[in-house]
Design an enzyme around this catalytic site. Structure first.
Site, PDB file in Angstrom:
ATOM      1  N   GLU A 141      27.308  13.959  32.891  1.00 48.30           N
ATOM      2  CA  GLU A 141      28.218  12.807  32.795  1.00 48.30           C
ATOM      3  C   GLU A 141      29.557  13.136  33.444  1.00 48.30           C
ATOM      4  OE1 GLU A 141      27.665  12.207  28.589  1.00 48.30           O
ATOM      5  OE2 GLU A 141      25.626  11.533  29.022  1.00 48.30           O
ATOM      6  N   SER A 175      16.694  14.314  25.998  1.00 51.57           N
ATOM      7  CA  SER A 175      15.802  13.591  25.082  1.00 51.57           C
ATOM      8  C   SER A 175      15.078  14.490  24.080  1.00 51.57           C
ATOM      9  CB  SER A 175      14.792  12.750  25.875  1.00 51.57           C
ATOM     10  OG  SER A 175      15.471  11.713  26.545  1.00 51.57           O
ATOM     11  N   HIS A 180      28.713  19.029  32.522  1.00 53.35           N
ATOM     12  CA  HIS A 180      27.683  18.105  32.032  1.00 53.35           C
ATOM     13  C   HIS A 180      27.461  17.022  33.080  1.00 53.35           C
ATOM     14  CE1 HIS A 180      25.823  14.921  29.618  1.00 53.35           C
ATOM     15  NE2 HIS A 180      25.327  15.934  28.910  1.00 53.35           N
ATOM     16  N   GLU A 217      19.268  20.476  32.372  1.00 55.09           N
ATOM     17  CA  GLU A 217      19.076  19.111  31.876  1.00 55.09           C
ATOM     18  C   GLU A 217      18.742  18.208  33.063  1.00 55.09           C
ATOM     19  OE1 GLU A 217      21.422  18.089  28.098  1.00 55.09           O
ATOM     20  OE2 GLU A 217      22.880  18.129  29.686  1.00 55.09           O
ATOM     21  N   ASN A 228      25.685  18.240  21.879  1.00 53.00           N
ATOM     22  CA  ASN A 228      26.707  17.543  22.669  1.00 53.00           C
ATOM     23  C   ASN A 228      26.972  16.269  21.877  1.00 53.00           C
ATOM     24  OD1 ASN A 228      28.396  16.669  24.646  1.00 53.00           O
ATOM     25  ND2 ASN A 228      26.765  16.043  26.055  1.00 53.00           N
ATOM     26  N   LYS A 271      28.338  13.242  20.918  1.00 56.19           N
ATOM     27  CA  LYS A 271      29.114  12.153  21.533  1.00 56.19           C
ATOM     28  C   LYS A 271      29.369  11.038  20.513  1.00 56.19           C
ATOM     29  CE  LYS A 271      26.139  12.761  25.021  1.00 56.19           C
ATOM     30  NZ  LYS A 271      25.345  12.539  26.228  1.00 56.19           N
ATOM     31  N   GLY A 327      19.148  10.854  27.698  1.00 56.63           N
ATOM     32  CA  GLY A 327      19.322   9.519  27.120  1.00 56.63           C
ATOM     33  C   GLY A 327      18.201   8.539  27.425  1.00 56.63           C
TER      34      GLY A 327
HETATM   35  P1  PGA Z   1      20.112  13.294  24.981  1.00 54.76           P
HETATM   36  O1  PGA Z   1      21.458  13.813  25.678  1.00 54.76           O
HETATM   37  O2  PGA Z   1      19.628  14.374  24.064  1.00 54.76           O
HETATM   38  O3  PGA Z   1      20.535  12.062  24.277  1.00 54.76           O
HETATM   39  O4  PGA Z   1      19.132  13.024  26.083  1.00 54.76           O
HETATM   40  C1  PGA Z   1      21.567  15.105  26.173  1.00 54.76           C
HETATM   41  C2  PGA Z   1      22.981  15.387  26.595  1.00 54.76           C
HETATM   42  O5  PGA Z   1      23.872  14.554  26.425  1.00 54.76           O
HETATM   43  O6  PGA Z   1      23.236  16.473  27.113  1.00 54.76           O
END
Ligand code: PGA
Length: 226
Positions: free
Chosen positions: A88, A190, A86, A152, A7, A9, A158
């Site tokens: 977010e 993570s 997701h 997740e 993913n 970003k 994060g």
């Molecule tokens: P991360 O993010 O690996 O930074 O925890 C996971 C995600 O955005 O799905």
């Protein structure tokens, strides 16, 4: 062979995008590698050797919806996959289960492979079974085709906090019991090059969904070469 989804970003410098593409193109992986950049960058990946996905799509295939991204066009731009629901999107953009289901439907109609994200918040950590069952409810009696799901825990995204091994294992058992053993299920939250191998060694884990670690080229290289 595992499914490794980034993913991705990346909101910064286009030169980094080109460097990432060049460096990842130069290495071999026996895994299914999928990179999902934001929509504005998808065209930039025209020469990417691995698979391309989108981070989101609209719930209607085309029409007058200013600012939304047509799954039909994403497909034509070279996307094979699309992340749907997701956390977010769920938390910041208030996407609800029925909208996520509509997006899944239209993505499937367009022959995109949906990667549907599920997972509980920190407040709901003790209620994870209830949250996940609700998030999956609309999917349970549907033909899921080649849909991929990603578990997740939102409190792990994060944060650098990874659930205990037995928590991941029981969540995977629970979800696969609901969806069927055949449905690919990824873990996200993570993941980095240090913990990826041990997470992938758990029974029933078909791959990883990676956020921050995919933005560090050396980290991502190590993960896709596992
Ligand atoms: P991360 O993010 O690996 O930074 O925890 C996971 C995600 O955005 O799905």
């Amino acid at each position: 062979m595992k499914i490794i989804v980034a993913n991705w970003k990346m909101n910064g410098d286009l030169r980094f995008v080109d460097k990432f593409i060049e460096e990842i193109n130069s290495i071999k992986s026996k895994n299914i590698v999928v990179v999902c950049p934001q929509t504005a960058l998808i065209g930039r990946f025209y020469n990417f050797h691995y698979h391309l996905g989108a981070q989101n799509c609209f719930c209607v295939e085309n029409g007058a919806f200013t600012g939304e991204n047509s799954p039909k066009l994403l497909k034509q731009m070279g996307c094979k996959y699309v992340i749907i629901g997701h956390s977010e999107r769920r938390m910041i953009f208030n996407e609800q289960d029925d909208l996520i289901f509509q997006k899944w439907k239209v993505a499937t109609d367009q022959k995109l492979i949906p990667i549907v994200c599920i997972g509980e918040t920190l407040e709901n950590r003790n209620n994870w079974k209830k949250v996940i069952s609700k998030q999956l409810n609309l999917f349970l009696d549907k033909p899921l085709g080649n849909t991929i799901f990603a578990y997740e825990p939102i409190w792990s995204i994060g944060t650098g906090i990874i659930p205990a091994d037995n928590e991941i294992i029981s969540a995977f058992e629970f979800i696969k019991d609901l969806l069927g053993q055949r449905i690919p299920l990824l873990y996200g939250g993570s993941v980095d090059s240090k913990n990826a191998r041990s997470i992938l060694s758990f029974n029933n884990i078909d791959g990883l969904l990676i956020g921050r670690a995919s933005l560090k080229i050396s980290e991502f290289k190590k993960i896709i070469q596992i």
